[in-house]
Scaffold this active site. Structure first.
Site, short mmCIF file in Angstrom:
data_model
loop_
_atom_site.label_atom_id
_atom_site.label_comp_id
_atom_site.label_asym_id
_atom_site.label_seq_id
_atom_site.Cartn_x
_atom_site.Cartn_y
_atom_site.Cartn_z
N ASP A 336 38.51 53.04 -15.50
CA ASP A 336 39.94 53.10 -15.75
C ASP A 336 40.23 52.02 -16.80
OD1 ASP A 336 42.73 53.62 -15.37
OD2 ASP A 336 42.82 51.85 -14.08
N ASP A 525 41.63 50.60 -10.13
CA ASP A 525 42.37 49.60 -9.36
C ASP A 525 43.66 50.09 -8.74
OD1 ASP A 525 43.76 49.82 -11.88
OD2 ASP A 525 44.77 47.94 -11.38
N ASP A 529 44.07 55.93 -8.64
CA ASP A 529 42.61 55.99 -8.80
C ASP A 529 41.90 56.37 -7.50
OD1 ASP A 529 42.38 55.25 -11.55
OD2 ASP A 529 42.88 53.20 -10.99
#
Length: 641
Positions: A336, A525, A529
């Protein structure tokens, strides 16, 4: 090895609790080793008669073999043949055929092996005990009259005002209401440098206070605190078995009876051929002892427990040994962007200035306009400029359309996005795209591009991951390509996929999994996600803050340092390398001794060396995993525990 050793890693986890009986057994074992060694040495004194020498050796065999026989009997009661059974049979049979030295050597060497195994196991237990001890069992309640009352950790409730004296542990999560100083958070996050805290700072249970007294309000009960969550995760992890461990459990269950059966058949065949029952029994015993599976059965769970304990002490929570296998095997890392490889706090990047102005002037006017705003972009401007000038003549207002405005003697200054500029009638077509435009009296003077700064060691982490076998790197982000592509270029990430919704991330991750040969790691995080973290072969969450992500993850980097990802992958690869080499070494050594034993060359004591010796080598190599090899050098904390 005692019977419970075959139930690892639960035996190691249970051993983290005080066990007086086990301590007594270990002390007895040490005494027996000393007495047995003395008796065996005495048996070589030339002035003693043969009867006394044989008596010393038999006594050595009986004393050192007695605990092993007890363990063997318990195993048989549970319908299990363990290594203790094999060793007991070997000692008794050696005495029957009057090989008293062999019997004594087998019993004594096996007892030494057990003692050294216990030592290695204790080291692994201590690494876990350090984790389990981070949850304090008491707190200091602040009374209405300003005094203090010590209360149990389980009695701490949300909303209580607690005090933490210098060098004491924080008993529960909370927010500081009075005081400032430093906190050692190494037990929670693995961060070796103390962090600065002040009024309004959040603090976590298990942290160690510095040299000042801190007062804080409890925001989470002990059972829901960061420290308690870590302990629960580590305990759960130690009970999870990998495919390798499940295989060794099945291996030990069926292997020992097969070895006994093979030895009996071999002994009978050998007796028929040689017509020498004593010789046949001796060779069969060599086969029994040399074939003992201790090195494999013990070193596998010990390696996993040592590795997970070392990782946990460094702020890396691996939720089970199976994830060590998947981390080591992965060939693709998917990241990410915001909060993972970049900071979620924006920073000033390029500053664009129109003719008549320079970059510093543009930043100056932006700072005047943004100085009273709490917006993250405004804070980024203030961080880049510093303290902005104040004047009683300045009249500030929140501008509709996303931005700020201020009336000054220099004119009306506006700072904000394109929507604000349109509302103000300001033409910004001469400027490149930017998050913040600045105008003075209705005319654009410049623009500021805000960027997400790379996290510390992010570039180093990606580069080092590639060196240890991560062949493919991918970024999946909801951010625009304009913002994401430069980040990927800086990091050296080859595949950048931007402007993705959570559903898009899920489908892209599925595609990446299909293209991967050995598995993918996904690092994220946020709450969005969590589905992708669950889908990946190994899901990694940055920090304990987002509960959805940390609960879905297989690995948690407690302090959100991206460099810890390399540490986790590197440690996992070391673990699997140690395991494979241990198994290969023990099998080759044992097969060589078995071959020599079958043709009548190997004595019984060499078979013991093949078992105990390989076990010791494997245990020592597994214990080396208690120390993690970090990509970032650590700095010793100045705060005393």
């Amino acid at each position: 090895m005692n019977d419970k050793d075959y139930d690892r890693p639960s035996a190691l986890c249970e051993g983290c609790e005080d066990d007086e009986e086990e301590e007594e057994n270990e002390k007895l074992g040490k005494v027996l080793i000393i007495v047995g060694a003395v008796l065996l040495i005495l048996s070589f004194l030339p002035f003693l008669g043969s009867f006394v020498r044989d008596a010393c050796r038999i006594l050595c065999a009986v004393l050192c073999g007695y605990p092993t026989a007890i363990t063997a009997f318990k195993g048989l009661k549970n319908k299990r043949m363990n290594e203790a059974f094999l060793m007991t049979v070997a000692v008794i049979a050696a005495i029957v055929i009057e090989e008293y030295f062999e019997a004594a050597a087998v019993a004594l060497l096996f007892r030494v092996g057990e003692a050294l195994e216990d030592y290695a196991r204790e080291r692994s237990k201590r690494s876990l005990e350090e984790i389990f001890s981070i949850v304090p069992d008491k707190g200091r309640l602040v009374l209405e009259d300003g005094g203090f009352e010590e209360i149990g950790g389980d009695d701490i409730k949300v909303g209580m005002l607690l005090a933490v004296f210098p060098h004491e542990k924080v008993p529960a999560d909370g927010v500081i209401t009075r005081g400032s100083g430093t906190m050692d958070v190494s037990a929670i996050t693995g961060e070796s440098i103390p962090v600065e805290v002040c009024e309004g700072s959040s603090i976590m249970s298990g942290s160690i206070n510095g040299d000042t007294t801190i007062y804080y309000e409890v925001t989470a009960a002990k059972s829901e605190s960061a420290a308690a969550r870590i302990v629960a995760l580590v305990k759960d992890a130690s009970e999870q078995k990998s495919e390798t461990q499940r295989f060794t459990d099945r291996f030990a269950k069926y292997y020992t009876p097969i070895v006994v059966g093979a030895a009996v058949v071999y002994g009978i065949v050998c007796a028929i051929i040689t017509k020498d029952i004593s010789l046949s029994l001796h060779r069969a015993l060599v086969l029994v002892v040399a074939s003992c599976p201790c090195a494999i059965v013990l070193s596998v769970p010990l390696a996993f427990i040592s590795s997970m304990g070392a990782a946990a002490k460094n702020g890396i929570i691996i939720k089970g040994s199976s994830f060590i296998e998947s981390l080591a095997a992965a060939d693709t890392a998917v990241f990410d962007k915001t909060g993972t490889v970049t900071s979620d706090v924006p920073a000033v990047g390029k500053i664009y200035a129109l003719p008549g102005y320079d970059e510093q002037q543009v930043l100056y006017y932006a700072a005047i306009s943004e100085s009273h705003s709490s917006h993250p972009l405004a804070k980024a401007v203030m961080a880049a400029y510093g303290e902005a000038p104040e004047s009683s003549e300045y009249i500030y207002e929140e501008a509709a359309g996303g931005g700020t405005a201020v009336s000054t003697p220099m004119g009306r200054i506006c700072a904000g996005g394109e929507m604000l500029m349109k509302r103000e009638g300001v033409d910004v077509s001469a400027l490149p795209n930017a998050q913040i435009y600045i105008s003075l009296d209705g005319k654009a003077i410049g623009g500021i591009e805000c960027i997400s700064e790379l996290k510390e060691n992010a570039v180093l982490t990606v580069n080092e991951l590639k060196k240890i076998g991560i062949k493919n790197t991918v970024m999946l982000t909801g951010d625009s390509e304009k913002n994401a592509l430069p980040v990927c270029e800086k990091l050296g990430i080859e595949d950048c996929r931007s402007s993705l919704s959570p559903a898009d991330k899920l489908s892209e991750t599925e595609k990446i999994r299909k293209d991967s040969k050995t598995g993918i790691i996904y690092v994220g995080d946020g709450i969005n996600d969590a589905p992708v973290i669950t889908l990946a072969d190994t899901g990694v969450a940055m920090g304990l803050g987002t509960q959805a992500a940390s609960e879905a993850a297989d690995v948690i980097l407690a302090d959100s340092q991206i460099a810890k990802l390399y540490d986790a992958v590197s440690q996992s690869k070391r673990t699997m390398k140690v395991l494979k080499s241990n198994i290969a070494f023990s099998l080759v050594f044992k097969l060589a001794v078995i071959a020599l034993g079958i043709i009548g060359i190997a004595p019984l004591w060499l078979a013991v060396v093949a078992d105990v010796g390989t076990m010791l080598v494997c245990v020592i190599r597994s214990a080396q995993l208690l120390k993690i090899q970090s990509i970032v050098p650590t700095v010793k904390s100045e705060i005393r525990a």
